[in-house]
Motif scaffolding. Structure first.
Motif, short mmCIF file in Angstrom:
data_model
loop_
_atom_site.label_atom_id
_atom_site.label_comp_id
_atom_site.label_asym_id
_atom_site.label_seq_id
_atom_site.Cartn_x
_atom_site.Cartn_y
_atom_site.Cartn_z
N VAL A 148 1.00 -1.08 0.05
CA VAL A 148 -0.11 -0.12 0.04
C VAL A 148 0.80 1.41 0.01
CG1 VAL A 148 -1.63 1.46 1.58
CG2 VAL A 148 -1.86 -1.19 1.15
N GLU A 149 1.90 1.23 0.87
CA GLU A 149 2.72 2.39 0.94
C GLU A 149 3.96 2.84 0.05
OE1 GLU A 149 3.08 5.78 3.46
OE2 GLU A 149 1.43 4.28 3.28
N LYS A 150 4.19 1.55 -0.47
CA LYS A 150 5.05 1.73 -1.38
C LYS A 150 5.12 2.91 -2.67
CE LYS A 150 8.39 -0.66 -4.67
NZ LYS A 150 8.79 -2.20 -5.05
N ASP A 151 3.90 3.00 -3.32
CA ASP A 151 3.57 4.20 -4.18
C ASP A 151 3.75 5.45 -3.52
OD1 ASP A 151 3.13 2.24 -6.21
OD2 ASP A 151 0.95 2.03 -5.70
N ASN A 152 3.24 5.54 -2.24
CA ASN A 152 3.55 6.99 -1.62
C ASN A 152 4.82 7.41 -1.20
OD1 ASN A 152 0.70 7.15 -1.34
ND2 ASN A 152 0.65 6.43 0.61
N VAL A 153 5.72 6.42 -0.99
CA VAL A 153 7.19 6.76 -0.97
C VAL A 153 7.89 6.97 -2.14
CG1 VAL A 153 9.23 5.55 -0.30
CG2 VAL A 153 7.32 5.24 1.07
N LEU A 154 7.35 6.03 -3.31
CA LEU A 154 8.16 6.57 -4.55
C LEU A 154 7.61 7.95 -5.05
CD1 LEU A 154 7.63 3.10 -6.30
CD2 LEU A 154 9.91 4.29 -5.59
N ALA A 155 6.43 8.32 -4.70
CA ALA A 155 5.96 9.70 -5.29
C ALA A 155 6.61 10.75 -4.31
CB ALA A 155 4.60 9.55 -4.70
N GLU A 156 6.96 10.41 -3.06
CA GLU A 156 7.60 11.57 -2.19
C GLU A 156 9.11 11.58 -2.40
OE1 GLU A 156 6.85 10.67 1.81
OE2 GLU A 156 4.68 10.74 1.63
N MET A 157 9.74 10.52 -2.50
CA MET A 157 11.15 10.46 -2.42
C MET A 157 11.67 10.26 -4.27
SD MET A 157 12.05 7.89 0.29
CE MET A 157 13.87 7.83 0.10
N GLY A 158 10.81 10.33 -5.14
CA GLY A 158 11.26 10.10 -6.52
C GLY A 158 11.92 8.76 -6.96
N GLU A 159 12.52 8.43 -7.98
CA GLU A 159 13.02 7.29 -8.29
C GLU A 159 14.50 7.15 -7.55
OE1 GLU A 159 11.79 4.61 -10.15
OE2 GLU A 159 10.11 5.89 -10.26
N MET A 160 14.18 6.07 -6.61
CA MET A 160 15.40 5.90 -5.56
C MET A 160 15.72 4.32 -5.80
SD MET A 160 16.02 8.57 -4.17
CE MET A 160 17.24 8.21 -2.72
N VAL B 247 16.94 1.62 -0.70
CA VAL B 247 16.47 3.04 -0.08
C VAL B 247 14.92 3.08 0.17
CG1 VAL B 247 16.68 5.69 -0.35
CG2 VAL B 247 18.51 4.16 -1.07
N VAL B 248 14.41 2.86 -0.90
CA VAL B 248 12.48 2.54 -0.76
C VAL B 248 12.35 1.67 0.44
CG1 VAL B 248 10.52 1.98 -1.76
CG2 VAL B 248 12.52 3.31 -3.07
N TRP B 249 12.98 0.45 0.47
CA TRP B 249 12.62 -0.48 1.47
C TRP B 249 13.05 0.01 3.01
CZ3 TRP B 249 9.04 -3.90 1.33
CH2 TRP B 249 8.62 -4.48 0.31
N LYS B 250 14.18 0.76 3.10
CA LYS B 250 14.61 1.27 4.32
C LYS B 250 13.54 2.39 4.67
CE LYS B 250 19.44 0.61 4.28
NZ LYS B 250 20.88 1.15 4.11
N GLU B 251 13.14 3.13 3.85
CA GLU B 251 12.11 4.03 4.11
C GLU B 251 10.80 3.24 4.83
OE1 GLU B 251 10.25 7.59 4.85
OE2 GLU B 251 12.09 7.22 4.82
N LEU B 252 10.29 2.49 4.14
CA LEU B 252 9.21 1.74 4.52
C LEU B 252 9.37 1.03 5.76
CD1 LEU B 252 8.42 -0.28 1.04
CD2 LEU B 252 6.86 1.49 2.33
N ASP B 253 10.79 0.43 6.03
CA ASP B 253 10.75 -0.13 7.47
C ASP B 253 10.63 1.08 8.37
OD1 ASP B 253 11.50 -2.55 6.40
OD2 ASP B 253 13.49 -2.14 6.42
N ARG B 254 11.24 2.29 8.26
CA ARG B 254 11.25 3.49 8.97
C ARG B 254 9.98 3.91 9.32
NH1 ARG B 254 10.53 8.47 9.46
NH2 ARG B 254 10.07 8.72 7.20
N ARG B 255 8.83 3.92 8.33
CA ARG B 255 7.46 4.15 8.55
C ARG B 255 6.88 3.04 9.23
NH1 ARG B 255 5.45 7.44 3.02
NH2 ARG B 255 7.50 8.71 2.91
N TRP B 256 6.98 1.96 8.99
CA TRP B 256 6.39 0.74 9.65
C TRP B 256 6.74 0.64 11.13
CZ3 TRP B 256 2.80 -2.40 9.35
CH2 TRP B 256 2.73 -3.96 10.00
N GLY B 257 7.99 1.17 11.70
CA GLY B 257 8.34 1.06 12.86
C GLY B 257 7.75 2.54 13.59
N LEU B 258 7.32 3.55 12.89
CA LEU B 258 6.51 4.63 13.27
C LEU B 258 5.29 4.31 13.73
CD1 LEU B 258 8.60 7.55 11.54
CD2 LEU B 258 9.00 6.85 13.74
#
Length: 159
Positions: free
Chosen positions: A65-77, A81-92
């Motif tokens: 669900v969240e991957k598209d949001n991360v890609l929209a916010e961070m651009g093509e990474m 890096v995308v999975w690290k951000e997903l991990d961070r968001r899951w932890g929060l």
């Protein structure tokens, strides 16, 4: 008592020098030690491609669900890096927010159980699996894997 994840080199060298099963089979010209052969022998799990797929975990439902949001916010990474951000968001996320993904997981789990009740493997798959198991048994007999593990199990926990 926990099982070792991998034998150390010392264990392998001891097996290859002291174990009667570690030397090459009588009549063979192999110079590779039995321990090396056993270490390289990997059996693939034979799975039916038509079998029901397990449900996604809570985290993977969230990531889907969240991957598209991360890609929209961070651009093509890069993917890492995308999975690290997903991990961070899951932890929060607080427990209440995670309940949504827990519900999706439980629904997927119920669906999977129902599909497994109705699942019948095809005759072709059963024949291929039986053939694969025969090949594995032959390979185990040739490499001495069964004897090797019986030695390990017989001396397990005698420290």
């Amino acid at each position: 008592m926990s099982m070792p994840k991998e034998l150390s080199r010392r264990d392998l060298s001891a097996i290859s020098t002291s174990s009667p099963t570690a030397s090459a089979a009588p009549g063979s010209r192999s110079t590779v030690s039995m321990a090396t052969k056993m270490k390289k022998t990997v059996f693939n799990v034979f799975k039916d491609p038509e079998a029901p797929k397990r449900p996604l975990s809570r985290y993977l439902v969230f990531a889907q669900v969240e991957k598209d949001n991360v890609l929209a916010e961070m651009g093509e990474m890069p993917t890492g890096v995308v999975w690290k951000e997903l991990d961070r968001r899951w932890g929060l996320l607080n427990q209440l927010s995670k309940e949504r993904y827990e519900t999706a997981y439980q629904e997927g789990k119920a669906r999977f159980r129902e599909e497994m009740k109705n699942y019948q493997p095809s005759q072709q798959f059963l024949e291929l699996k039986a053939e694969s198991l025969k090949e594995q048994a032959i390979m185990m007999a040739e490499t001495g894997v069964e004897e090797y593990f019986s030695i390990i199990l017989s001396s397990w926990g005698k420290d």
